[in-house]
Scaffold this motif. Structure first.
Motif, PDB file in Angstrom:
ATOM      1  N   ALA A 181      -6.048   4.558   2.179  1.00 39.72           N
ATOM      2  CA  ALA A 181      -6.682   3.411   1.523  1.00 39.72           C
ATOM      3  C   ALA A 181      -5.647   2.636   0.718  1.00 39.72           C
ATOM      4  CB  ALA A 181      -7.808   3.884   0.597  1.00 39.72           C
ATOM      5  N   THR A 182      -5.931   1.355   0.533  1.00 42.05           N
ATOM      6  CA  THR A 182      -5.073   0.476  -0.253  1.00 42.05           C
ATOM      7  C   THR A 182      -5.955  -0.348  -1.186  1.00 42.05           C
ATOM      8  OG1 THR A 182      -3.452   0.304   1.533  1.00 42.05           O
ATOM      9  CG2 THR A 182      -3.376  -1.395  -0.164  1.00 42.05           C
ATOM     10  N   ARG A 183      -5.534  -0.498  -2.418  1.00 43.38           N
ATOM     11  CA  ARG A 183      -6.246  -1.335  -3.379  1.00 43.38           C
ATOM     12  C   ARG A 183      -5.236  -2.240  -4.074  1.00 43.38           C
ATOM     13  NH1 ARG A 183      -9.771   0.713  -1.019  1.00 43.38           N
ATOM     14  NH2 ARG A 183     -11.664   1.786  -1.746  1.00 43.38           N
ATOM     15  N   THR A 184      -5.668  -3.437  -4.403  1.00 40.19           N
ATOM     16  CA  THR A 184      -4.826  -4.374  -5.144  1.00 40.19           C
ATOM     17  C   THR A 184      -5.531  -4.785  -6.428  1.00 40.19           C
ATOM     18  OG1 THR A 184      -3.727  -5.264  -3.179  1.00 40.19           O
ATOM     19  CG2 THR A 184      -3.731  -6.650  -5.147  1.00 40.19           C
ATOM     20  N   VAL A 185      -4.818  -4.655  -7.528  1.00 37.49           N
ATOM     21  CA  VAL A 185      -5.299  -5.130  -8.823  1.00 37.49           C
ATOM     22  C   VAL A 185      -4.630  -6.465  -9.102  1.00 37.49           C
ATOM     23  CG1 VAL A 185      -5.319  -4.701 -11.314  1.00 37.49           C
ATOM     24  CG2 VAL A 185      -5.702  -2.807  -9.705  1.00 37.49           C
ATOM     25  N   GLU A 207       1.659   4.802 -10.361  1.00 41.48           N
ATOM     26  CA  GLU A 207       2.564   4.776  -9.211  1.00 41.48           C
ATOM     27  C   GLU A 207       2.240   3.664  -8.205  1.00 41.48           C
ATOM     28  OE1 GLU A 207       2.401   8.711  -7.602  1.00 41.48           O
ATOM     29  OE2 GLU A 207       3.767   9.511  -9.105  1.00 41.48           O
ATOM     30  N   PRO A 208       2.434   2.415  -8.593  1.00 39.53           N
ATOM     31  CA  PRO A 208       2.197   1.316  -7.643  1.00 39.53           C
ATOM     32  C   PRO A 208       3.242   1.333  -6.540  1.00 39.53           C
ATOM     33  CG  PRO A 208       3.268   0.486  -9.616  1.00 39.53           C
ATOM     34  CD  PRO A 208       2.923   1.923  -9.899  1.00 39.53           C
ATOM     35  N   VAL A 209       2.842   0.950  -5.333  1.00 40.58           N
ATOM     36  CA  VAL A 209       3.807   0.836  -4.243  1.00 40.58           C
ATOM     37  C   VAL A 209       4.403  -0.563  -4.190  1.00 40.58           C
ATOM     38  CG1 VAL A 209       2.763   2.648  -2.843  1.00 40.58           C
ATOM     39  CG2 VAL A 209       2.000   0.274  -2.561  1.00 40.58           C
ATOM     40  N   ALA A 210       3.768  -1.530  -4.842  1.00 40.27           N
ATOM     41  CA  ALA A 210       4.293  -2.891  -4.910  1.00 40.27           C
ATOM     42  C   ALA A 210       3.799  -3.528  -6.193  1.00 40.27           C
ATOM     43  CB  ALA A 210       3.854  -3.712  -3.702  1.00 40.27           C
ATOM     44  N   LEU A 211       4.654  -4.327  -6.816  1.00 38.79           N
ATOM     45  CA  LEU A 211       4.300  -5.010  -8.057  1.00 38.79           C
ATOM     46  C   LEU A 211       5.012  -6.359  -8.047  1.00 38.79           C
ATOM     47  CD1 LEU A 211       4.068  -3.390 -11.555  1.00 38.79           C
ATOM     48  CD2 LEU A 211       5.053  -5.647 -11.279  1.00 38.79           C
ATOM     49  N   LEU A 218      -0.405 -11.601 -11.316  1.00 42.65           N
ATOM     50  CA  LEU A 218       0.304 -10.345 -11.137  1.00 42.65           C
ATOM     51  C   LEU A 218      -0.471  -9.511 -10.122  1.00 42.65           C
ATOM     52  CD1 LEU A 218       2.511  -8.306 -12.023  1.00 42.65           C
ATOM     53  CD2 LEU A 218       0.923  -7.543 -13.808  1.00 42.65           C
ATOM     54  N   LEU A 219       0.212  -9.065  -9.072  1.00 43.78           N
ATOM     55  CA  LEU A 219      -0.414  -8.289  -7.999  1.00 43.78           C
ATOM     56  C   LEU A 219       0.166  -6.878  -8.007  1.00 43.78           C
ATOM     57  CD1 LEU A 219      -0.221 -10.925  -5.118  1.00 43.78           C
ATOM     58  CD2 LEU A 219      -2.239 -10.331  -6.480  1.00 43.78           C
ATOM     59  N   ALA A 250      -7.711  -9.646  -1.625  1.00 39.09           N
ATOM     60  CA  ALA A 250      -6.380  -9.030  -1.624  1.00 39.09           C
ATOM     61  C   ALA A 250      -5.541  -9.566  -0.469  1.00 39.09           C
ATOM     62  CB  ALA A 250      -6.507  -7.515  -1.539  1.00 39.09           C
ATOM     63  N   ASP A 251      -6.143  -9.647   0.706  1.00 40.92           N
ATOM     64  CA  ASP A 251      -5.409 -10.168   1.862  1.00 40.92           C
ATOM     65  C   ASP A 251      -4.960 -11.606   1.608  1.00 40.92           C
ATOM     66  OD1 ASP A 251      -5.769  -7.792   3.186  1.00 40.92           O
ATOM     67  OD2 ASP A 251      -7.423  -8.516   4.447  1.00 40.92           O
ATOM     68  N   ALA A 252      -5.827 -12.400   0.996  1.00 37.42           N
ATOM     69  CA  ALA A 252      -5.489 -13.797   0.714  1.00 37.42           C
ATOM     70  C   ALA A 252      -4.363 -13.889  -0.312  1.00 37.42           C
ATOM     71  CB  ALA A 252      -6.728 -14.543   0.224  1.00 37.42           C
ATOM     72  N   ALA A 253      -4.403 -13.024  -1.333  1.00 35.75           N
ATOM     73  CA  ALA A 253      -3.377 -13.049  -2.370  1.00 35.75           C
ATOM     74  C   ALA A 253      -2.010 -12.672  -1.810  1.00 35.75           C
ATOM     75  CB  ALA A 253      -3.765 -12.108  -3.507  1.00 35.75           C
ATOM     76  N   TRP A 254      -1.979 -11.626  -0.978  1.00 31.18           N
ATOM     77  CA  TRP A 254      -0.702 -11.217  -0.402  1.00 31.18           C
ATOM     78  C   TRP A 254      -0.229 -12.205   0.652  1.00 31.18           C
ATOM     79  CZ3 TRP A 254       2.252  -8.233  -3.012  1.00 31.18           C
ATOM     80  CH2 TRP A 254       1.726  -7.226  -3.820  1.00 31.18           C
ATOM     81  N   ALA A 255      -1.143 -12.871   1.340  1.00 28.94           N
ATOM     82  CA  ALA A 255      -0.760 -13.911   2.290  1.00 28.94           C
ATOM     83  C   ALA A 255      -0.138 -15.099   1.557  1.00 28.94           C
ATOM     84  CB  ALA A 255      -1.972 -14.369   3.101  1.00 28.94           C
ATOM     85  N   ARG A 256      -0.700 -15.417   0.399  1.00 29.31           N
ATOM     86  CA  ARG A 256      -0.126 -16.484  -0.417  1.00 29.31           C
ATOM     87  C   ARG A 256       1.274 -16.107  -0.884  1.00 29.31           C
ATOM     88  NH1 ARG A 256       1.138 -21.510  -1.496  1.00 29.31           N
ATOM     89  NH2 ARG A 256       1.294 -21.980  -3.723  1.00 29.31           N
ATOM     90  N   HIS A 257       1.446 -14.853  -1.273  1.00 30.87           N
ATOM     91  CA  HIS A 257       2.762 -14.364  -1.678  1.00 30.87           C
ATOM     92  C   HIS A 257       3.754 -14.520  -0.528  1.00 30.87           C
ATOM     93  CE1 HIS A 257       5.893 -11.256  -2.136  1.00 30.87           C
ATOM     94  NE2 HIS A 257       5.757 -11.435  -3.440  1.00 30.87           N
ATOM     95  N   ALA A 258       3.347 -14.106   0.681  1.00 36.37           N
ATOM     96  CA  ALA A 258       4.227 -14.210   1.841  1.00 36.37           C
ATOM     97  C   ALA A 258       4.577 -15.663   2.153  1.00 36.37           C
ATOM     98  CB  ALA A 258       3.574 -13.555   3.055  1.00 36.37           C
TER      99      ALA A 258
END
Length: 373
Positions: A181-185, A207-211, A218-219, A250-258
């Motif tokens: 599972a994956t969660r984004t705050v 222990e975040p895997v990405a920040l 802040l993601l 979450a998908d939209a936020a990380w897509a915006r980051h990309a």
């Protein structure tokens, strides 16, 4: 004399790649999917263009070993799809993978993504490689075992080399399991506040895997079991005054980051503790995607060459490195040459004494220029 036309070669195997370099005279441009053509020093016209996309597909894969050998011309997204069927992945998520970037091209440009906070870049995930040198010599480094220390580590030498030392033909990668599972705050805040919030998150138990910070948010990405990530995300959101994003958000936020990373004009890397000061001094914090745990940022500068050069100088003073990802007329391509630039030139002279490979690439550092004090 500068060639007006180039011969295009597309080898489909190691022998063909070796023959292409040993039998063809003149200069050679090594080209993959072309997703980073505008990065760093532009290539000069070459006698031969060697297209690596024929060096594709999985060469050897045993899921129990958690390693895979793959042709360097393989798009990372294609490799990911095949590995996912076995519940595994290359824990590596550069923005341009969605545009078909190849494994070899990603190594050559030292690209990385948010997951580098935990898993590192390809420099850390490559455990073996097959390289074809400028004269056609085939060299192998590492192997299919994670703890392999035999010989010189040519793979790390080629990481970030833009093809000037040799053709990366095959790569052996360390794999990781796909998370359950994956969660984004997400926390809405300015960049300056994000830096303050990042420190306790990185030092805490979640222990975040990405920040990352971008576009006013802040993601923080968490991975693990469904129950564990849900609990950690809920507690973290409460502590930071943020929210746990649903899958679509979450998908939209990380897509915006990309998208911001892909469209940026400059990439920089400094010690994480210095990142905030660098972007603030240059006035680019609000137009950036900031890796608050890695010290890597991509920024979009549209105010001309002077602003880009100033950023280069600030990054150099902070002990970091920076490079353009989109040509800016009149601007320097890199920050000041590093102290190891003489070593880079010595390696070029040893591995490619006729300077055939990728003319122009890394030209700022390989050509005779004034070195930084």
């Amino acid at each position: 004399m500068t060639p007006t036309t180039s011969t295009l070669l597309a080898p489909t195997g190691l022998r063909e790649a070796s023959e292409a370099l040993s039998e063809q005279g003149g200069t050679v441009e090594i080209r993959g999917a072309g997703t980073a053509t505008g990065w760093a020093d532009p290539p000069r016209p070459a006698t031969t263009v060697l297209d690596t996309r024929g060096l594709t597909g999985i060469v050897a894969y045993n899921p129990a070993d958690m390693t895979v050998a793959v042709g360097a011309g393989t798009p990372l997204r294609d490799l990911a799809a095949e590995l996912a069927a076995h519940g595994q992945r290359v824990a590596f998520d550069p923005a341009r993978a969605a545009r078909g970037a190849t494994v070899g091209g990603l190594v050559a440009t030292a690209d990385a993504g948010p997951l580098s906070l935990t898993y590192g870049s390809l420099r850390d995930l490559v455990i073996g490689a097959t390289v074809v040198l400028a004269d056609g010599t085939i060299a192998r480094t590492g192997g299919h075992v994670i703890k392999n220390v035999a010989g010189y580590d040519l793979a790390k030498l080629l990481h970030g080399s833009y093809g000037v030392f040799g053709l990366l033909a095959e790569v052996v990668l360390r794999l990781h399991p796909l998370p359950s599972a994956t969660r984004t705050v997400g926390v809405e805040c300015p960049a300056s506040r994000a830096g303050e919030l990042a420190t306790p998150v990185l030092c805490g138990p979640v222990e975040p895997v990405a920040l990352e910070w971008c576009d006013g948010m802040l993601l923080i990405r968490l991975e693990g079991t469904a129950e564990g990530t849900a609990t950690r995300a809920r507690h973290l959101a409460a502590e930071l005054g943020g929210s746990v994003l649903d899958d679509d958000a979450a998908d939209a936020a990380w897509a915006r980051h990309a998208a911001l990373v892909t469209g940026a004009s400059v990439r920089l890397g400094v010690r994480p503790s210095r990142l905030g000061g660098v972007v603030n001094e240059c006035g680019v914090g609000e137009t950036a995607a900031l890796g608050l745990g890695t010290g890597v940022a991509t920024v979009d500068i549209d105010s001309g060459a002077e602003a880009v050069d100033r950023l280069h100088d600030v990054v150099t003073a902070a002990g970091g490195t920076s490079v353009v990802r989109r040509p800016v007329p009149g601007a320097r391509v890199w920050n000041r040459p590093p102290s190891a630039v003489r070593t880079l030139r010595a390696l070029k002279d040893e591995l490619d004494p006729l300077r055939r490979l990728c003319p122009g690439r890394l030209g700022t550092w390989l050509d005779d220029v004034e070195e930084a004090p």
